[in-house]
Design an enzyme around this catalytic site. Structure first.
Site, mmCIF file in Angstrom:
data_model
loop_
_atom_site.group_PDB
_atom_site.id
_atom_site.type_symbol
_atom_site.label_atom_id
_atom_site.label_comp_id
_atom_site.label_asym_id
_atom_site.label_seq_id
_atom_site.Cartn_x
_atom_site.Cartn_y
_atom_site.Cartn_z
ATOM 1 C CE LYS A 1 2.863 -3.820 1.256
ATOM 2 N NZ LYS A 1 2.437 -4.149 2.623
ATOM 3 C CB SER B 1 2.186 -0.574 4.287
ATOM 4 O OG SER B 1 2.250 -1.991 4.385
ATOM 5 C CB SER C 1 0.042 -3.671 5.908
ATOM 6 O OG SER C 1 0.643 -2.562 6.497
HETATM 7 N N1 GLN Z 1 0.523 0.438 10.208
HETATM 8 C C1 GLN Z 1 1.400 -0.515 10.796
HETATM 9 C C2 GLN Z 1 2.810 0.004 10.801
HETATM 10 O O1 GLN Z 1 3.018 1.084 10.333
HETATM 11 C C3 GLN Z 1 1.307 -1.833 10.091
HETATM 12 C C4 GLN Z 1 2.087 -1.893 8.860
HETATM 13 C C5 GLN Z 1 2.067 -3.242 8.231
HETATM 14 O O2 GLN Z 1 1.240 -4.095 8.552
HETATM 15 N N2 GLN Z 1 3.010 -3.450 7.352
HETATM 16 O O3 GLN Z 1 3.703 -0.651 11.290
#
Ligand code: GLN
Length: 479
Positions: free
Chosen positions: A67, A142, A166
């Site tokens: 990532k 994400s 994410s």
């Molecule tokens: N969807 C969540 C957010 O937007 C989690 C994102 C994540 O785990 N990085 O904060």
């Protein structure tokens, strides 16, 4: 034999038996990237200078996607943000170092929501990633690039990060396995911070066995991360047993809410039947503070994010913008212009929300109260684990949604995190694995949650399910 379609453990067996080599595996995956990347766009950048094979004695000579928020020495790392354009980290993240040491070949930086803010990968500065099961749909987020790369066989396995779901939600949307380890299990050194008290790095893989191998490789205490915990790393492959007899599995009554897709609910019910046939015992449990989880998460996470993102000012990292005309002072102008041009809309929204809840006069009402509710959410889980060994939930309330469907409604997007965020607030390990498909052919994910540092239980429960179903063997139509 299509090498790129195999799992890491299958490839390791073949390499050991000299039936293939790390060069051949790398070449097969590279070819797949060339063929499918124009449609999927799983990578922000493909690494053209990676070693194309591993040293002969390497433990894990397997190509991997990383990532874009984990530092790779000398190689552009941007968190999918314009503000980090051109940033080349002077060091490797601990996880990257471990991968290099074990002979992993880094394929490239996987796409993500900017600074990991999002659930769809639509917030990437570099354009959206598409779901290999249906190119009109999001891959989740994400870590959408990591999950899509694995599902499209553009990587054998991948690393993602999970602050509020994410790793797990994109794994569910892409029909692969995603594991968020216990907070402190994996070093965060070199992970570009979103919310430091929630972030954790973990594997995204084609099956549970691979998740056990990859977690073992990256886990462990690291003096460079003061929140990593000094407990021994077990050999997780020993937990790959097909046996849940007499285990107690809890189903939280608060998780079967309105708005959950009936097909998701049905798949979960069928999964429960599979576990029952394997001898597990079920009971209803209660996590009474679930209704406050989204608010608590979005206060805590944005507060930490606003503080972590203060460092991007045009002085030390990536982008520097200087306006044509002086407005306030050359320095302030540069800060403002850089941050205005460098951050996308969602990053700005989070910085404003977080700055607000941390500011004098509001701190007690928002941030401090959020911390207190966080403790209550953690206690809910502590109580539940007096009654059961593992908790079962859907990973997400729906299957992958259409690209563009939720962009204009951030609140709707935030609500899709309902089943994953409490786990981060409580610091627990959890895994998402495939448990079915919708009529439209989109994957559905099952989430298993256990006590802190009980990843072995997680593997046992997940492996048993996988051995008794064949969802993980289906391949995305992108092939
Ligand atoms: N969807 C969540 C957010 O937007 C989690 C994102 C994540 O785990 N990085 O904060």
């Amino acid at each position: 034999m299509n090498l790129h379609e195999l799992t890491a453990h299958e490839l390791l067996d073949l390499i050991k038996a000299k039936k293939t080599s790390s060069q051949d595996v790398y070449a097969a995956v590279k070819k797949q990237i060339q063929a499918k990347e124009p449609q999927v766009h799983a990578y922000v950048r493909v690494n053209e200078n990676a070693p194309m094979s591993s040293p002969p004695k390497a433990d894990f000579p397997i190509p991997i996607a990383i990532k874009d928020n984990m530092c790779i020495k000398g190689q552009e790392t941007t968190c999918a943000s314009a503000i980090l354009k051109g940033f080349k980290p002077p060091y490797d993240a601990t996880v990257v170092k471990k991968i290099k040491q074990s002979g992993g070949m880094i394929l490239g930086n996987a796409n993500m929501d900017e600074f990991a803010f999002g659930s769809s990968t639509e917030n990437s500065h570099f354009g959206v990633t598409r779901n290999p099961w249906n190119l009109a749909c999001v891959p989740g987020g994400s870590s959408g690039g990591s999950a899509a790369a694995v599902a499209a066989h553009e990587a054998i396995w991948a690393l993602g990060s999970d602050t509020g779901g994410s790793i797990r939600q994109p794994a569910a949307f892409c029909g692969v396995v995603g594991l968020k380890p216990t907070y402190g299990r994996v070093s965060r050194y070199g992970l570009i911070a979103f919310a430091s008290s929630l972030d954790q790095i973990g594997p995204i893989t084609k099956d549970v066995h691979d998740a056990a191998l990859l977690l073992k490789m990256i886990a462990g205490y690291d003096p460079m991360d003061s929140t990593s915990v000094d407990v021994p790393v077990p050999d997780y492959t020993r937990s790959l047993v097909n046996n849940v007899k007499n285990l107690k599995i809890g189903i939280p009554k608060e998780y079967f809410i309105e708005g959950i897709d009936p097909q998701v609910k049905q798949s979960l019910e069928k999964a429960i039947d599979v576990f029952k046939q394997c001898g597990a015992q079920f009971q209803q449990i209660s996590l009474p503070h679930t209704e406050y989880a989204i608010a608590t998460y979005y206060i805590t996470a944005t507060a930490e994010a606003s503080s972590n993102l203060a460092r991007y000012d045009g002085v030390r990292f990536g982008l520097r913008e200087i306006p044509g005309q002086t407005r306030k002072s050359p320095l302030i102008d540069m800060f403002e212009e850089t941050r205005d041009k460098g951050f996308g809309a969602e990053a700005k929204r989070r910085i404003m929300l977080g700055t607000y809840s941390l500011s004098a006069g509001y701190y007690d009402d928002y941030y401090l109260r959020g911390l207190k509710v966080r403790t209550l959410i953690k206690e809910d889980f502590d109580n539940a684990f007096h009654q059961c060994d593992a908790i079962l939930t859907p990973t997400a309330p729906t299957t992958a949604f259409k690209i563009g469907e939720k962009v204009s409604n951030p609140l709707d997007m935030y609500l899709s995190d309902i089943f994953t965020i409490s786990v981060n607030l409580a610091g627990l390990p959890a895994m998402s694995l495939p448990c079915g498909f919708s009529r439209e052919g989109l994957p559905i994910g099952l989430q298993i949650i256990t006590k802190p540092f009980a990843e072995e239980m997680l593997f046992r429960v997940a492996y048993t399910y996988e051995q008794n179903t064949d969802w993980h063997q289906r391949k995305a139509p992108i092939q």
